[in-house]
Structures are given as C-alpha cells and as structure tokens.
Design an enzyme around this catalytic site. Structure first.
Site, short mmCIF file in Angstrom:
data_model
loop_
_atom_site.label_atom_id
_atom_site.label_comp_id
_atom_site.label_asym_id
_atom_site.label_seq_id
_atom_site.Cartn_x
_atom_site.Cartn_y
_atom_site.Cartn_z
N ASP A 12 7.54 10.94 -3.99
CA ASP A 12 8.58 10.18 -4.70
C ASP A 12 9.99 10.59 -4.31
O ASP A 12 10.93 10.50 -5.12
CB ASP A 12 8.40 10.30 -6.23
CG ASP A 12 7.03 9.82 -6.67
OD1 ASP A 12 6.50 8.90 -6.02
OD2 ASP A 12 6.50 10.36 -7.66
N LYS A 15 11.07 7.67 -0.04
CA LYS A 15 10.64 7.28 1.32
C LYS A 15 10.73 5.78 1.53
O LYS A 15 11.12 5.31 2.60
CB LYS A 15 9.19 7.75 1.57
CG LYS A 15 9.04 9.26 1.47
CD LYS A 15 7.58 9.67 1.55
CE LYS A 15 6.74 9.28 0.35
NZ LYS A 15 7.07 9.97 -0.91
N ASN A 37 -2.33 5.33 -3.94
CA ASN A 37 -1.74 6.39 -4.79
C ASN A 37 -0.23 6.39 -4.59
O ASN A 37 0.51 6.86 -5.43
CB ASN A 37 -2.35 7.77 -4.48
CG ASN A 37 -2.43 8.09 -2.99
OD1 ASN A 37 -2.23 7.23 -2.14
ND2 ASN A 37 -2.74 9.33 -2.68
N GLY A 39 3.56 4.90 -4.31
CA GLY A 39 4.39 3.86 -4.91
C GLY A 39 5.76 4.00 -4.28
O GLY A 39 6.48 4.95 -4.58
N HIS A 40 6.10 3.11 -3.36
CA HIS A 40 7.37 3.20 -2.64
C HIS A 40 8.30 2.09 -3.11
O HIS A 40 8.02 0.91 -2.93
CB HIS A 40 7.12 3.10 -1.12
CG HIS A 40 6.36 4.28 -0.58
ND1 HIS A 40 6.07 4.45 0.74
CD2 HIS A 40 5.85 5.36 -1.21
CE1 HIS A 40 5.41 5.58 0.91
NE2 HIS A 40 5.26 6.16 -0.26
N GLN A 222 3.04 10.25 -0.17
CA GLN A 222 2.97 11.52 -0.89
C GLN A 222 4.05 12.47 -0.34
O GLN A 222 5.04 12.00 0.18
CB GLN A 222 1.57 12.17 -0.80
CG GLN A 222 0.50 11.44 -1.59
CD GLN A 222 0.05 10.14 -0.97
OE1 GLN A 222 -0.43 10.10 0.15
NE2 GLN A 222 0.20 9.04 -1.68
N SER A 410 21.85 9.61 0.12
CA SER A 410 21.63 8.45 -0.75
C SER A 410 22.12 8.78 -2.15
O SER A 410 21.79 9.82 -2.71
CB SER A 410 20.14 8.12 -0.77
OG SER A 410 19.86 7.20 -1.80
N GLY A 412 22.12 6.34 -4.81
CA GLY A 412 21.74 5.23 -5.67
C GLY A 412 20.54 4.53 -5.05
O GLY A 412 20.28 4.70 -3.85
P1 GDP Z 1 8.84 7.16 -2.68
O1 GDP Z 1 7.46 7.22 -3.23
O2 GDP Z 1 9.19 8.36 -1.88
O3 GDP Z 1 9.13 5.89 -1.93
O4 GDP Z 1 9.82 7.18 -3.95
P2 GDP Z 1 9.64 6.34 -5.31
O5 GDP Z 1 9.96 4.93 -5.03
O6 GDP Z 1 8.33 6.64 -5.94
O7 GDP Z 1 10.70 7.04 -6.23
C1 GDP Z 1 12.05 7.07 -5.91
C2 GDP Z 1 12.83 6.41 -7.07
O8 GDP Z 1 14.19 6.72 -6.98
C3 GDP Z 1 12.77 4.89 -7.03
O9 GDP Z 1 12.83 4.41 -8.35
C4 GDP Z 1 14.02 4.53 -6.25
O10 GDP Z 1 14.48 3.22 -6.56
C5 GDP Z 1 14.97 5.56 -6.75
N1 GDP Z 1 15.99 6.01 -5.78
C6 GDP Z 1 15.89 6.12 -4.44
N2 GDP Z 1 17.01 6.69 -3.94
C7 GDP Z 1 17.83 6.92 -4.99
C8 GDP Z 1 19.11 7.52 -5.12
O11 GDP Z 1 19.74 7.97 -4.17
N3 GDP Z 1 19.62 7.60 -6.39
C9 GDP Z 1 18.95 7.14 -7.49
N4 GDP Z 1 19.52 7.28 -8.67
N5 GDP Z 1 17.74 6.58 -7.38
C10 GDP Z 1 17.18 6.49 -6.16
P1 IMO Z 2 4.36 8.56 -3.06
O1 IMO Z 2 3.95 8.07 -1.70
C1 IMO Z 2 3.85 11.54 -6.19
C2 IMO Z 2 -0.18 13.16 -6.76
C3 IMO Z 2 -0.89 12.82 -8.04
C4 IMO Z 2 -1.77 14.05 -8.20
C5 IMO Z 2 -2.16 14.39 -6.78
C6 IMO Z 2 -3.52 13.85 -6.36
O2 IMO Z 2 4.82 7.51 -3.99
O3 IMO Z 2 5.33 9.69 -2.92
P2 IMO Z 2 -4.44 11.44 -5.76
O4 IMO Z 2 -4.43 10.16 -6.56
O5 IMO Z 2 -3.74 11.36 -4.44
O6 IMO Z 2 -5.81 12.03 -5.64
O7 IMO Z 2 -3.62 12.49 -6.69
O8 IMO Z 2 -1.15 13.83 -5.96
N1 IMO Z 2 0.30 12.00 -5.98
C7 IMO Z 2 1.58 11.63 -5.90
N2 IMO Z 2 2.68 12.14 -6.49
N3 IMO Z 2 3.97 10.54 -5.31
C8 IMO Z 2 2.90 10.05 -4.67
O9 IMO Z 2 2.99 9.13 -3.68
C9 IMO Z 2 1.62 10.56 -4.99
N4 IMO Z 2 0.35 10.30 -4.57
C10 IMO Z 2 -0.43 11.19 -5.19
O10 IMO Z 2 0.00 12.65 -9.09
O11 IMO Z 2 -0.99 15.11 -8.70
MG MG Z 3 6.46 7.08 -5.07
#
Ligand code: GDP
Ligand code: IMO
Ligand code: MG
Length: 421
Positions: A12, A15, A37, A39-40, A222, A410, A412
């Site tokens: 998270d 990416k 698993n 969520g981007h 991840q 970044s 925002g």
């Molecule tokens: P990923 O799994 O690595 O793609 O990240 P996620 O999407 O799960 O989580 C990142 C969260 O932070 C999302 O809700 C994005 O919209 C938000 N986000 C990304 N970059 C920024 C930033 O620079 N500032 C803020 N406040 N939010 C951000």
């Molecule tokens: P993105 O790509 C954050 C965590 C789960 C759990 C462990 C194992 O959005 O960054 P799994 O379902 O893979 O067997 O769970 O890994 N986990 C993540 N945490 N971001 C993710 O993906 C994750 N994918 C799995 O919360 O602790």
């Molecule tokens: Mg994510």
C-alpha cells in the site's frame, strides 16, 4: 529492458498511483506476482479506481498490459474488476494480455484460506482471504490449475479432482461456513468470460518486446517486507515480491532488468498481523490513519500505522537493488511539530542497523532520529527547492541514510500531486 516499480514496506505504498504516473514512458506494463490480494488505487480527472489484478497502465490508451505467469488469477474477481473499468476503457480487450501459465484461484482456494485462518486462531496471518496462500501452495505442490488448462478437454475432470482434495482439507480443518454450489456457478461463468480474452504464451511476448526495444514496466504488488523469503515470515504473502520475482514471474533473464524504482511512504503502515517495530498504537497512530485514509483498498480493514523505519527500508533497498526512491504521502505528515524515523534497533541492549533473522521473536526497541516538522500548507508546485527547509532536510536525511536519490515525491493521491525532481 524491463524497469521495475515495487513497494519497499508492507504494501500500500502507492504503487498504483506511481505505475500510472510513469506509464507514458512505457509501451508495456506487466504484473509479475500476487493476485487480487493487491488493491492499487489511481485517481485522475476526478475519477477513482482500485485495481486488483489488472496492471495500472490500463488507463493510458497506448499501453499494453500483461498479467504475467507469476500472478494468481481469480476469474470471478477479474470479471468484477473489468466491470469497474469498462466504461473508462471500452477497448481494454485489445490491450490486456493474460499468461496461460498464470495459476487459477478456485473457489475452494478461497474457502481453504478462510478455513486455515480460522484454524490458526490468534496466530492468524490476517490474510486478505482471497485464496492467495492455498493457490501458491498448490502451484509449488504441482497440483495447481492454470489459465491455459481451461482450454483443454479434461479441465472439468481435473477441476473435480482438485476440489475433492480441497474439500478433504477443509473438512479436516473443521470449516463448514460456505456455499460451494453458488461459488462454482459464478466461477464457471467467469471462466467462459475469461476465454474471450487474449490468453497467451507471455514469455515469448515479453522477449519479442525486448528484441524490438520496447520499454516495459514491471509493477510489483504487496511489499518487500511481505516477501515470502525475506519478509516477516510467517506473516508474509506467498509470492516473491522482490526484483528477483520479475525474472520468474515474467520469464526474463536478470540481464534484462533495467532501473529499479523503490516506493515508500514517508511513514509506515501494515495491514494484518506480524511484527511492526515502529508501530504507533496510540493517538498519533490514529491521527495518521485518519489523515492518510489508511484503510485497505481491497478489504477496507484498518491499516496499522507508525513512523518510517529506515532500518527495514535500507534492508529492502539492498534486497531489490533499488536505483531510485519514490516518496509518497509526505502530505499526511504536514503540520506535525515533530517527525521521527527509526535509524537503528536496540535488541537485548545492543544497537544494530540490521534487520534480525527472526524479526518475529526479536524484542525490538527502535532508536529514533527526530526531525522538525513542516508547515500544513507546504506546496509542491514551486519545485523542491521552494518547499520548507525542514521537508528538504527530511528528504536529504533519508537519501543519505539509504544511499539513493528520491527522484519522485508525491504529496496527494492525484496524478498531478506529484513532483519529479
Ligand atoms: P498500492 O497498493 O501500493 O497501490 O497503494 P494503495 O492504493 O493500496 O494505497 C495508497 C493510498 O494512498 C490510496 O488511497 C492512494 O489514493 C493514496 N495516495 C497515494 N499517494 C498519496 C499521497 O502522496 N498522498 C496521499 N494523501 N494519499 C496518497
Ligand atoms: P498491495 O499490492 C498490504 C497482507 C495481508 C496479510 C498478508 C498475507 O495493495 O500493496 P495474503 O492475502 O497475501 O495471503 O495475506 O499480506 N497483504 C497486503 N498488505 N497491501 C497488499 O497489497 C497486500 N497483499 C497482502 O494483509 O497480512
Ligand atoms: Mg494496496
């Protein structure tokens, strides 16, 4: 060449946003591991999307997107995901390629995930319950089913055998809270839908792109601290999330790996169980959660929050061979009087700047460096040199501790809230 973007923490990091931001420089974006698993999140032109299996290049009309062999695919979830993007990308089928060697997540893999988490009780991993662990277990155990298998005449027979085996395991675990008939109906109709896509021998495709001099971006899922080999085992995911995973997850030799972008948040989060040395299980942690909207993009679960852990960050930069850093979410720290980052761990009275072999049993007290905070209304748009001196100092400290440049900042979630230095 294949450039790589991957997360350096516990997932998270942002990416999705950055893969989308970098995509105009690439002809192909490819996922090489993980599955739904992930969520981007992406935000542009007032629209928001969350991708699970589809690479984050899908919204740029010139880009081919590949779901590589190392990914595990749930056809039901993939169909749902396509439903969310179809209006924005009516031409997606021309630009989405799927490896025939990618393994399938079956309904019983999801049930097994729930059953084994249930059986673990307090020791549960906190998995996303998407069936990831059981699917990779079958892959390594040589009993998995792959995307290409759905085109074979004996698919149903092999499916039945696998499910029989899974049901024995589920019964052994004492789990009965599921409706397989309902799940299977969805699964088989999703397989028919999957068959209407470009299911390819993707290693040849990637090599052809390399030969033609096309630029490819491999998008990690991840984070490095969730890597099955080097993460906080057993509280990890079941795939190789590191640069090395690109080679096996796409079928390319190491000599074709180009630039490695490592992405991190200006603080830390983790969702699910497992060690988190710099966790702030207090009011400040709650503040970061609310201000950073730290709730899972896939599961909605609360993310745990804490200060930046430079010991872990340096470790994951080493493992990945990071060439350039990308710092996310600095804006979440805006207005704080003081900010901290761990520069060492104290374990049994001794200081170390290395991550111990067993992070789970080590009793760690982080050693912090404190920094003056920056203003609430800090702006990116005048350029880095115009930003508050205390922000510049924080960035410079991270760069010198890690020994790599932070090339993108970044501040925002939107595409335009990004600064390339
Ligand atoms: P990923 O799994 O690595 O793609 O990240 P996620 O999407 O799960 O989580 C990142 C969260 O932070 C999302 O809700 C994005 O919209 C938000 N986000 C990304 N970059 C920024 C930033 O620079 N500032 C803020 N406040 N939010 C951000
Ligand atoms: P993105 O790509 C954050 C965590 C789960 C759990 C462990 C194992 O959005 O960054 P799994 O379902 O893979 O067997 O769970 O890994 N986990 C993540 N945490 N971001 C993710 O993906 C994750 N994918 C799995 O919360 O602790
Ligand atoms: Mg994510």
């Amino acid at each position: 060449m294949i450039d790589v973007i991957l997360g350096l923490q516990w997932g998270d990091e942002g990416k999705g946003k950055i893969a989308d931001y970098l995509t105009p420089n690439y002809q192909v974006v490819a996922r090489f591991q993980g599955g739904p698993n992930a969520g981007h999140s992406l935000e542009f032109e007032g629209k928001k999307f969350v991708l699970n299996t589809i690479p984050s290049g899908i919204f740029r009309k010139e880009t081919i997107n590949l779901i590589g062999n190392g990914v595990v695919i749930d056809p039901v979830r993939l169909r749902e995901e396509i439903g969310r993007i179809i209006n924005e990308c009516p031409d997606y089928k021309d630009r989405l390629l799927i490896s025939q060697k990618a393994h399938l997540i079956l309904p019983t893999h999801r049930i097994l995930d729930a059953a084994s988490e249930n059986a673990k009780g307090d020791a549960k991993i906190g998995s996303t319950l998407r069936g990831i662990g059981p699917t990779y277990r079958d892959k390594i155990g040589r009993s998995g089913l792959r995307v290409g298998d759905i085109l074979e005449a004996d698919f149903n027979e092999r499916y039945r055998k696998t499910v029989e085996d899974h049901l024995k395991q589920i019964e052994f675990l004492g789990f009965s809270d599921f409706d397989l008939a309902k799940e299977e109906e969805l699964f088989f109709s999703a397989l028919e839908f999957l068959k209407t896509h470009q299911l390819i021998n993707s290693e040849y495709f990637i090599h052809q792109c390399i030969q033609e001099g096309k630029k490819i971006l491999a998008e990690g899922a991840q984070g490095s601290m969730l890597d099955v080999e080097f993460g906080t085992y057993p509280f990890v995911t079941s795939s190789n999330t590191l640069t090395g995973g690109v080679c096996t997850g796409l079928g390319v030799a190491p000599k074709y790996i180009g630039k490695v972008y490592g992405i991190f948040k200006a603080y830390c989060t983790r969702v699910g169980s497992g060690p988190f040395p710099t966790e702030l299980d207090n009011e400040l942690g709650e503040f970061l959660r609310q201000k950073g909207n730290e709730f899972g993009a896939t599961t909605g679960r609360k993310r745990r929050t804490g200060w930046l852990d430079l010991v872990a960050l340096k470790y994951t930069c080493m493992l990945n061979g990071v060439d350039e850093l990308i710092m996310m979410k600095g804006d979440v720290l805006n207005g704080l009087e003081s900010i901290s980052a761990a520069t060492a761990y104290t374990i049994n009275g001794n200081n170390t700047d290395q991550v111990p072999a067993n992070l789970c049993s080590a009793d760690i007290t982080p050693v912090y460096n404190d920094f003056e905070g920056w203003s609430e209304d800090i702006q990116l748009h005048g350029g880095f040199e115009k930003m508050d001196q205390s922000f510049q100092d924080y960035v410079a400290f991270v760069e010198s501790y890690i020994g790599a440049k932070i090339g993108v900042i970044s501040m925002g979630p939107g595409r335009d809230e990004t600064l390339t230095r």
